[in-house]
Scaffold this active site. Structure first.
Site, PDB file in Angstrom:
ATOM      1  N   LYS A  22       0.851  -1.205   0.000  1.00  0.00           N
ATOM      2  CA  LYS A  22       0.000   0.000   0.000  1.00  0.00           C
ATOM      3  C   LYS A  22       0.882   1.249   0.000  1.00  0.00           C
ATOM      4  O   LYS A  22       0.670   2.168  -0.781  1.00  0.00           O
ATOM      5  CB  LYS A  22      -0.879  -0.005   1.235  1.00  0.00           C
ATOM      6  CG  LYS A  22      -1.569   1.313   1.549  1.00  0.00           C
ATOM      7  CD  LYS A  22      -2.509   1.246   2.722  1.00  0.00           C
ATOM      8  CE  LYS A  22      -1.838   1.361   4.046  1.00  0.00           C
ATOM      9  NZ  LYS A  22      -1.519   2.751   4.454  1.00  0.00           N
ATOM     10  N   ASN A  23       1.888   1.274   0.867  1.00  0.00           N
ATOM     11  CA  ASN A  23       2.671   2.494   1.076  1.00  0.00           C
ATOM     12  C   ASN A  23       3.721   2.727   0.002  1.00  0.00           C
ATOM     13  O   ASN A  23       4.424   3.746   0.033  1.00  0.00           O
ATOM     14  CB  ASN A  23       3.302   2.499   2.469  1.00  0.00           C
ATOM     15  CG  ASN A  23       2.227   2.668   3.540  1.00  0.00           C
ATOM     16  OD1 ASN A  23       1.077   2.969   3.230  1.00  0.00           O
ATOM     17  ND2 ASN A  23       2.585   2.425   4.774  1.00  0.00           N
ATOM     18  N   CYS A 115      -4.852  12.099  13.309  1.00  0.00           N
ATOM     19  CA  CYS A 115      -5.553  10.810  13.189  1.00  0.00           C
ATOM     20  C   CYS A 115      -5.370  10.094  14.518  1.00  0.00           C
ATOM     21  O   CYS A 115      -4.757  10.621  15.436  1.00  0.00           O
ATOM     22  CB  CYS A 115      -5.010  10.016  12.015  1.00  0.00           C
ATOM     23  SG  CYS A 115      -3.500   9.186  12.367  1.00  0.00           S
ATOM     24  N   ARG A 120       0.467  14.130  13.666  1.00  0.00           N
ATOM     25  CA  ARG A 120       1.016  13.887  12.317  1.00  0.00           C
ATOM     26  C   ARG A 120       1.010  15.164  11.467  1.00  0.00           C
ATOM     27  O   ARG A 120       0.367  15.261  10.448  1.00  0.00           O
ATOM     28  CB  ARG A 120       0.246  12.757  11.642  1.00  0.00           C
ATOM     29  CG  ARG A 120       0.380  11.470  12.431  1.00  0.00           C
ATOM     30  CD  ARG A 120      -0.341  10.309  11.798  1.00  0.00           C
ATOM     31  NE  ARG A 120       0.354   9.861  10.580  1.00  0.00           N
ATOM     32  CZ  ARG A 120      -0.124   8.864   9.828  1.00  0.00           C
ATOM     33  NH1 ARG A 120      -1.255   8.290  10.140  1.00  0.00           N
ATOM     34  NH2 ARG A 120       0.530   8.483   8.755  1.00  0.00           N
ATOM     35  N   ASP A 303       4.689   0.105  12.164  1.00  0.00           N
ATOM     36  CA  ASP A 303       3.447  -0.477  11.639  1.00  0.00           C
ATOM     37  C   ASP A 303       3.260  -1.927  12.046  1.00  0.00           C
ATOM     38  O   ASP A 303       2.217  -2.507  11.772  1.00  0.00           O
ATOM     39  CB  ASP A 303       3.420  -0.372  10.107  1.00  0.00           C
ATOM     40  CG  ASP A 303       3.267   1.061   9.665  1.00  0.00           C
ATOM     41  OD1 ASP A 303       3.458   1.339   8.476  1.00  0.00           O
ATOM     42  OD2 ASP A 303       2.974   1.909  10.520  1.00  0.00           O
ATOM     43  N   ARG A 395      -8.642  -0.742   4.825  1.00  0.00           N
ATOM     44  CA  ARG A 395      -7.784   0.299   4.250  1.00  0.00           C
ATOM     45  C   ARG A 395      -6.421  -0.266   3.878  1.00  0.00           C
ATOM     46  O   ARG A 395      -5.783   0.187   2.941  1.00  0.00           O
ATOM     47  CB  ARG A 395      -7.594   1.430   5.254  1.00  0.00           C
ATOM     48  CG  ARG A 395      -8.843   2.213   5.544  1.00  0.00           C
ATOM     49  CD  ARG A 395      -8.530   3.443   6.327  1.00  0.00           C
ATOM     50  NE  ARG A 395      -7.421   4.163   5.709  1.00  0.00           N
ATOM     51  CZ  ARG A 395      -6.874   5.255   6.244  1.00  0.00           C
ATOM     52  NH1 ARG A 395      -7.306   5.720   7.395  1.00  0.00           N
ATOM     53  NH2 ARG A 395      -5.873   5.866   5.641  1.00  0.00           N
TER      54      ARG A 395
HETATM   55  C1  EPZ Z   1       4.234   6.734   6.657  1.00  0.00           C
HETATM   56  O1  EPZ Z   1       3.445   7.743   7.247  1.00  0.00           O
HETATM   57  C2  EPZ Z   1       3.308   5.544   6.469  1.00  0.00           C
HETATM   58  N1  EPZ Z   1       2.223   5.923   5.566  1.00  0.00           N
HETATM   59  C3  EPZ Z   1       2.771   5.098   7.824  1.00  0.00           C
HETATM   60  O2  EPZ Z   1       1.968   3.949   7.615  1.00  0.00           O
HETATM   61  C4  EPZ Z   1       3.937   4.742   8.733  1.00  0.00           C
HETATM   62  O3  EPZ Z   1       3.452   4.387  10.000  1.00  0.00           O
HETATM   63  C5  EPZ Z   1       4.884   5.939   8.842  1.00  0.00           C
HETATM   64  O4  EPZ Z   1       5.312   6.350   7.519  1.00  0.00           O
HETATM   65  C6  EPZ Z   1       6.126   5.623   9.656  1.00  0.00           C
HETATM   66  O5  EPZ Z   1       6.811   4.542   9.078  1.00  0.00           O
HETATM   67  C7  EPZ Z   1       2.468   5.982   4.233  1.00  0.00           C
HETATM   68  O6  EPZ Z   1       3.578   5.741   3.767  1.00  0.00           O
HETATM   69  C8  EPZ Z   1       1.300   6.335   3.359  1.00  0.00           C
HETATM   70  P1  EPZ Z   1       6.227   9.998   8.860  1.00  0.00           P
HETATM   71  P2  EPZ Z   1       4.013   9.251   7.327  1.00  0.00           P
HETATM   72  O7  EPZ Z   1       6.126  11.285   8.128  1.00  0.00           O
HETATM   73  O8  EPZ Z   1       4.886   9.535   6.166  1.00  0.00           O
HETATM   74  C9  EPZ Z   1       6.404  13.192  12.345  1.00  0.00           C
HETATM   75  C10 EPZ Z   1       0.079   2.611   7.774  1.00  0.00           C
HETATM   76  O9  EPZ Z   1      -0.343   1.983   8.712  1.00  0.00           O
HETATM   77  N2  EPZ Z   1       6.331  14.201  11.282  1.00  0.00           N
HETATM   78  O10 EPZ Z   1       7.372   9.081   8.549  1.00  0.00           O
HETATM   79  O11 EPZ Z   1       2.846  10.140   7.572  1.00  0.00           O
HETATM   80  C11 EPZ Z   1       5.123  12.374  12.448  1.00  0.00           C
HETATM   81  O12 EPZ Z   1       4.197  13.051  13.275  1.00  0.00           O
HETATM   82  C12 EPZ Z   1       0.582   4.031   7.947  1.00  0.00           C
HETATM   83  O13 EPZ Z   1       0.169   2.165   6.602  1.00  0.00           O
HETATM   84  C13 EPZ Z   1       6.399  15.561  11.633  1.00  0.00           C
HETATM   85  O14 EPZ Z   1       6.504  15.909  12.807  1.00  0.00           O
HETATM   86  O15 EPZ Z   1       4.887   9.176   8.639  1.00  0.00           O
HETATM   87  C14 EPZ Z   1       5.611  11.079  13.064  1.00  0.00           C
HETATM   88  O16 EPZ Z   1       5.682  11.230  14.457  1.00  0.00           O
HETATM   89  C15 EPZ Z   1       0.298   4.507   9.339  1.00  0.00           C
HETATM   90  N3  EPZ Z   1       6.331  16.491  10.641  1.00  0.00           N
HETATM   91  C16 EPZ Z   1       7.020  10.924  12.489  1.00  0.00           C
HETATM   92  O17 EPZ Z   1       7.394  12.215  11.989  1.00  0.00           O
HETATM   93  C17 EPZ Z   1       6.224  16.160   9.318  1.00  0.00           C
HETATM   94  O18 EPZ Z   1       6.183  17.068   8.450  1.00  0.00           O
HETATM   95  C18 EPZ Z   1       7.116   9.943  11.331  1.00  0.00           C
HETATM   96  O19 EPZ Z   1       6.111  10.301  10.421  1.00  0.00           O
HETATM   97  C19 EPZ Z   1       6.160  14.789   8.980  1.00  0.00           C
HETATM   98  C20 EPZ Z   1       6.225  13.833   9.980  1.00  0.00           C
END
Ligand code: EPZ
Length: 415
Positions: A22-23, A115, A120, A303, A395
């Site tokens: 998916k990702n 969420c 996030r 995840d 999802r």
């Molecule tokens: C991706 O989300 C995945 N989704 C998530 O999978 C996964 O849990 C996550 O990466 C971590 O591996 C997709 O790829 C579509 P991050 P993402 O930006 O990119 C903080 C699932 O179950 N952050 O790596 O949104 C954020 O709050 C989903 O398939 C900021 O502070 O995650 C988090 O604490 C759930 N500012 C950390 O970084 C930003 O601008 C990592 O988030 C961006 C992120």
């Protein structure tokens, strides 16, 4: 709303075919925005989130056909807006921001709300676009970004962000000059996207490391490519084998994407060995309790944290599970407690004392991976478990009840 009903206690045996990730599919479908002509992407999973991003891309101008092999064409762009009603159902919609501004010079994307697992924010995405010369404003819940032509820049991500890395990598492919992403995410899905972009004519090097260099080009051409297998779906079934005392062949997974999990599961006593096109995974004599700490790739994936917690809840001792990526990813704990687990949360640690048996109960899914952990717990619990709000599961898991019942589980979906 659908429910899933499971009667636990059946060891799982047989083969499970892993679907496309998916990702990886989400950013790769969005990358079609950067090209003219028709792209063909194979091994796209059949998931609610894929349907959502297809709807979003069509609202911007995409012509899309096909399910597992998708043809997508962006010869014309009819809108620069990713509307709130679509973005609110899937945060990954933010992935149209980078390609849209790179292709057209303007983008209006609804700010994704928080969420269940955390606030996030997307501040790192926006800061990087500003570093590349974009004007970015927030107006009534929308990100409004403009840039006549993005300029290559030296970008430093304060923390590792998967979609942040993907968004800016896509934006940088058509920027003027060279962009360097420092502290970039190293996930396999980032590498899959970089490979697809390079097949379109982009000039990206370093994907998979924490420094990615993108030399801007004037245009990208359409391509044909395949999505990598879903390592989180594979990991979920591997844990199911250990929990149910069974033996499963995980067909079509990529073992290199699962090294942190494989090591951890071997420490719990499981036997894991490579087979022709995947892994053979079987339960150990008993379940050793181990500690787990989630980290960005190649660390243990956040995840799979909820699924690992379900497994440790029937371990032989004490397990400390530390969540370092999201600030509120223990929503599954209260549901596991209702099934008889013994878990105490202390900050971003969950202390899990293994219990001999879990009991079926009525439960409710909260987020995608938390609902997977409830399915796993239900597969070993005594008696019947009912899981409501299974749209969370749909999802990210393709027909999860069909795949588990093919392995011998007593599981069914009721409308
Ligand atoms: C991706 O989300 C995945 N989704 C998530 O999978 C996964 O849990 C996550 O990466 C971590 O591996 C997709 O790829 C579509 P991050 P993402 O930006 O990119 C903080 C699932 O179950 N952050 O790596 O949104 C954020 O709050 C989903 O398939 C900021 O502070 O995650 C988090 O604490 C759930 N500012 C950390 O970084 C930003 O601008 C990592 O988030 C961006 C992120």
């Amino acid at each position: 709303m659908d429910k899933i009903v499971i009667n636990g206690g059946k060891p799982l045996h047989g083969n499970v075919q892993i679907s496309g990730a998916k990702n990886a599919a989400l950013p790769i479908l969005a990358s079609a925005l950067l090209t003219e002509g028709t792209n063909t992407f194979h091994n796209i999973p059949d998931l609610v989130d894929i349907k959502t991003i297809k709807k979003l891309l069509c609202s911007i101008g995409a012509q899309i056909e096909g399910e597992e092999s998708v043809k997508i064409n962006f010869d014309k762009i009819v809108s620069h807006t990713a509307s709130y009603d679509l973005v609110k159902t899937m945060r990954a919609s933010i992935l149209v921001l980078g390609p849209l501004i790179a292709r057209t010079g303007t983008a209006r994307v609804s700010l994704p709300g928080g969420c269940a697992i955390g606030a996030r924010p997307v501040n790192l995405h926006l800061k990087a676009l500003e570093d590349m010369g974009a004007q970015v404003e927030l107006n009534s819940g929308y990100i409004e970004a403009k840039a006549k032509k993005l300029k290559g820049a030296e970008i430093y991500f304060d923390l590792s962000t998967v979609t942040g890395t993907e968004n800016i990598m896509m934006a940088a492919t058509l920027a003027q000059g060279t962009t360097v992403l420092n502290n970039s995410a190293r996930e396999p899905e980032v590498v899959n996207l970089a490979d697809v972009l390079n097949s379109m004519g982009a000039r990206i090097s370093g994907a998979g490391t924490d420094v990615i260099t993108i030399k801007g080009v004037t245009s990208l051409k359409s391509t044909e490519a395949s999505i990598i297998p879903d390592r989180i779906e594979a990991g979920t079934f591997m844990i199911a084998a250990g929990m149910t005392r069974g033996e499963i062949n995980i067909i079509g997974c990529n073992p290199h994407h699962l090294e942190a999990l494989i090591n951890k599961l071997r420490d719990t006593g499981m036997k894991i060995s490579p087979i022709k096109n995947g892994l053979k995974v079987s339960a150990g004599e008993k379940i050793n309790s181990v500690d787990v700490k989630t980290l960005p790739y190649p660390g243990f994936p956040t995840d799979l944290q909820a699924q690992m917690m379900a497994y440790m809840s029937i371990g032989s001792g004490l397990s400390v599970i530390t969540e370092t990526v999201f600030e509120n990813r223990f929503m599954h704990v209260s549901e596991l407690l209702r099934m008889g687990a013994d878990i105490v949360i202390q900050g971003n640690n969950a202390v899990v004392r293994g219990v001999p048996v879990l009991h079926g109960a009525q439960t409710m899914a909260t987020d995608l991976r938390a609902s997977a952990s409830l399915v796993l717990a239900a597969l070993v619990a005594e008696g019947e478990t009912e899981i409501s709000r299974v749209y969370h599961i749909d999802r990210g898991y393709q027909t999860i009840e069909k795949k588990f019942s093919a392995l011998g589980a007593d599981i069914k979906r009721i409308k």
